[in-house]
Enzyme design. Sequence first.
Site, short mmCIF file in Angstrom:
data_model
loop_
_atom_site.label_atom_id
_atom_site.label_comp_id
_atom_site.label_asym_id
_atom_site.label_seq_id
_atom_site.Cartn_x
_atom_site.Cartn_y
_atom_site.Cartn_z
N ALA A 1 0.90 -1.33 -0.10
CA ALA A 1 -0.01 0.18 -0.21
C ALA A 1 0.78 1.12 -0.09
O ALA A 1 0.71 2.10 -0.81
CB ALA A 1 -1.04 -0.11 1.11
N ALA A 2 1.79 1.28 0.82
CA ALA A 2 2.35 2.87 1.17
C ALA A 2 3.43 3.00 -0.17
O ALA A 2 3.35 3.95 -0.69
CB ALA A 2 3.27 2.60 2.56
N ALA B 1 9.61 -7.88 -1.49
CA ALA B 1 10.38 -9.26 -1.09
C ALA B 1 9.62 -10.48 -1.34
O ALA B 1 9.89 -11.66 -1.64
CB ALA B 1 10.72 -9.19 0.61
N CYS C 1 -5.78 -6.17 4.72
CA CYS C 1 -6.93 -6.33 5.69
C CYS C 1 -8.06 -7.18 5.36
O CYS C 1 -8.77 -7.46 6.01
CB CYS C 1 -7.66 -4.76 5.94
N ASN D 1 -1.81 4.11 2.87
CA ASN D 1 -2.23 4.57 1.63
C ASN D 1 -1.99 6.19 1.49
O ASN D 1 -1.50 6.82 0.53
CB ASN D 1 -3.80 4.25 1.26
N TRP E 1 -32.85 10.85 19.34
CA TRP E 1 -31.57 11.46 19.77
C TRP E 1 -30.47 10.39 19.33
O TRP E 1 -30.56 9.05 19.71
CB TRP E 1 -31.48 11.47 21.20
#
Lengths: 457, 457
Positions: free
Chosen positions: A18-19, A43, A52, A314, A443
Site C-alpha cells: 500500500a504505502a 520481497a 486487511c 495509503n 436522539w
Amino acid sequence: MGRGSNGQSRLVVIGGDAAGMSAASQARRHKSSAELEILALEAGEHTSYSACGIPYFVAATVPEAQDLVVRDPATFAHRHHIEVRTRCEVTKIDLDRRVVRTAHADGSAGEEPFDQLMLATGALPRRPDLPGADAEGVFGVQTLTDGIELRAEIEERAPRRAVVVGGGYIGLEMAEAFLQRGMVVDLIEALPEPMSTLDPDMGGLVREALREMGVNFHPNTPVTGFEAPEGRVRAVHTAGGGHEADIVVLGLGTRPNSDLARAAGIAIGPTGGVAVDARMRTSAPGVWAAGDCVETFHRVSRAPVAIALGTHANKQGRVAGDNIGGGYARFPGVVGTALTKVCGLEVARTGLNEAQAHRAAYMFDTVTVESSTRAGYYPGAGAITVKLLAERGSGRLLGGQIVGCENAGKRIDVLATALWNEMTVADMAGMDLGYAPPFAPVWDPVLIAARKLAERR
Amino acid sequence: MGRGSNGQSRLVVIGGDAAGMSAASQARRHKSSAELEILALEAGEHTSYSACGIPYFVAATVPEAQDLVVRDPATFAHRHHIEVRTRCEVTKIDLDRRVVRTAHADGSAGEEPFDQLMLATGALPRRPDLPGADAEGVFGVQTLTDGIELRAEIEERAPRRAVVVGGGYIGLEMAEAFLQRGMVVDLIEALPEPMSTLDPDMGGLVREALREMGVNFHPNTPVTGFEAPEGRVRAVHTAGGGHEADIVVLGLGTRPNSDLARAAGIAIGPTGGVAVDARMRTSAPGVWAAGDCVETFHRVSRAPVAIALGTHANKQGRVAGDNIGGGYARFPGVVGTALTKVCGLEVARTGLNEAQAHRAAYMFDTVTVESSTRAGYYPGAGAITVKLLAERGSGRLLGGQIVGCENAGKRIDVLATALWNEMTVADMAGMDLGYAPPFAPVWDPVLIAARKLAERR
C-alpha cells in the site's frame, strides 16, 4: 540532481504494498518516466493488495486471493511505467554510495542505485519465542502468501479445532473466519479482556458476545508453548492448561519493520518506527518512509504512535509520492480510529482510551450509554454502547469507543471527526446528525453520550 | 412571579408532541410540581409520538400505532406530574390577560391561565387548493391519526392503485410503504426530479432507482385536480393526463403552524415560522416556542430556515424546557441534515445544495464521486455517490449529498460534523475515518470526494 546524463533521476521503493505503491503512483503523476525512473522491490510475491482482507479470504467470504490484489506488477509496468520486481529482498541500504543491495529468490544478489529512496517495509508480526512456535500448522496472517497457505491448509486438511492466539483485531477476525469454516474455536488472550485498544469495560462486552457466538474465550491466559510431536502442532499450552489444536493462528500484533533503516543509520523513533516529518521525510536526505514501518503523530496524545493500518499507509504513501514528485503535501497525523466486526458484533474506537489518556497526562471524565442503532420500533434496531472520554474542565473530547450490532461501528466516524476538530462534548451534543427511524433514534446514541457527559461535568 | 398564593407558577404548553413534551419534561427536571404546575394541551388524540415513523406503521413494518407513542398522558401524569389534555384545541392566546382560550371535543370551551407559555404547535401539511382534494381516499400523513386512518383504509378496502403526490421525503417513504403493501404506485412530482432538497443531478439517481423499484415516477407533472364522482377519489388529474387511484397520499411538505402566535401579535420570521432567539424565546415575554412551528438559524447560510424534523423538535424543546425551568441553554442551530430510504436506496443531504449556496451568495465548486460502501471485494459492497460543495477560495465545505445502497446514508454524519466545524475539504481529505473491509474501501468515499474537490481548486 539526477543520475543519468539526460537529467533523469531514479526512485527506488522498498516494499510493493500500500504505502510503497501509493508513493510510486503519486510520484509518477508528477513526473514522467523521462524525468523519473521508478523501481519497486518487493520481497514477497504480491504487490498492492489489501492485507486487511486476508481474514475474509481465509473465511472464503472473498473467493479468490486475486480479489485482494488492487494492481499487479504488469499493470504498474504498463499503465504507470513503474517497474516492480517481486521476490526481491533488500538486504542493505548504503546511504554513502546511494545503492541498495538486493537478494533474489534464485540466490543471486545485486545492487540498485537510487537518487531518492522510499522505505515501505511494512510491519513484522510478533511471534512468541516459545517451543513449537514454528511448527507446521502454526500460521501468521501478515502477508497474502500467509493467507493463501492458511486457506490451503483448511481446504486440504479440514482441521476441526482452531486456536487463535491474541484477542485483538486480527484475532477476532480470524475467530470469525474459523467459525464460518465450521471449526471449534479457542481464543487465547494474555489480558483480562479481548480488544485491549478498548477499555476493559467495553472489552467485556466483546467477551460476552464472543461467548454467545460460541467462541471459547480464555482470558488471562499467556501461551507457554506449542505441542508438535512430529513437527505438526497438536495443542497449545497455556498457564491455564492445554488446548487441542488442528490449526493455530497467531494474532499478537506487529512491530514496525524498521531494521533496514536502523542498520543504515536512519533515525528510529521511540515506538521503534522510522521517524518521519509531516512530509514523510526520514532523517536521511532524499530518503522517505511511509506505512506500517513509520511512526506517526497522534493528534490527541501529541506523541508518536506506530499503527499498522492500510488506510494510513495509503494516505502517507500518497503524501510521500507528492513530495518525491516535487509537490508539497503533509500528512496531518491520526486520531487512532480502528474498526472491526466479528460475526454480528461491530467494534470501533478512536482517540485515547483511559490508559492512553492517563499516559498523555489528561484528567478526564467518562460516560457510557446504551442505546439503539435505529428507532426502537423499527425492525432491526439493536443494541449499541457508546463510551466517551472528555478532558476535565475543558470538556474536550479525548476518545470514544463503540460496541454494538450492525450499523453501530461506522458511527465512530462522527467521533473521529469531532476529535479532529477538538470539539467539546457540549458542542457535540447539539450537532445536526442524520435522523430517520431506519437509521437512528430521534436522539442519536452519539449525541446522547455527548450530552450526558457534558451534563456530568 | 407566580400566580398562586403559594409561589407556584404555571406553564401551559400548546402541543403535546416532541417539542412540547420535551420542554415540559425538561422544565420538570428543574422545578418540582410544588414550584411549577405544567399543563399541556393537545388538539389531537396522541402525545409524544414519532411522526417520522408513520410511513412505517402504514407499511405494517411497525405493527401497532402504539409502538410509535413514546409516552402517553397517563405516563406524563404519573411519572412527571405533567397534566396532558388531548382533544383540546387552543383557539386564542391572550397575552394581556395571560390566558389561552380552549375548545374541547365535546363542543365546550374554556380558558387556561399561564405564567409561561410554550408554543409547540407543529406544522401544517400543504394541501392543494384543487377540486376533490378533500375527497374520501385522499390522505395526509401528518398526524398519527392520519396514519391510523390510512392504514385502516388499506386493510379494509385493499386498494390496488396508489398515487403519491410529491416526491420529497414523505412521498418516497409512502411510495415504499405502498410497494410493500403490494400496490401499483404512481409518484407525481411537479419538478423535474424527486427530492428537491438535493441537486437535480443527485435527484436523478433517485429517479432512476425509483423506476427500478417499479414506482411509476412522473416528473414535471403538476396536479390539476382529483376525480371523485361520488365523494371518493377515483383518479388524479395532472397536466400530463389522469392516473387511476384507489388511494391518494399528499406529501407536499409542510409550513410552520404559527397562526395562533401571529394572531396574538408574536413576531413571525421571514419563513413563516415563529421567530425565536437561541434560548427559544419568542418576542413576547414568558412565551417560548420550539419544533416545527419555529424558524431556526442555519449555520451555513446564516439565514433562518423552517425545517420540520423530530430531532430538531426534541432538541429545541429540551433547550426551551431548560430555560423555562430557570437553567441556561442555547440551541446552536442546524446545518440542514436530512436522511431517508426508499426500499434499498438511501438518500441523505446536509448543508446547502447548489441553489441554496447561490442564494446565500457563495461562489463554490462541486465534485461528485462514485465509490463503494465496502471494500470492493467484500460481499454486500454497493454503489455510493457522494457530492460535495466547497466555497471557492477558502475551500470550506458548504454542503454534501449522498445517494447509495445500504450503509451509504448515515455517512452524511461525517459531512454534518465537518460542516459544524467549518472544515475545508483539504482538511477533511486527511481525516482518520474508520476503515475495515466490511465497512469501507481503504479510501472512504467521503475522503475521496473531499480530496478530489481539494485538488480541483
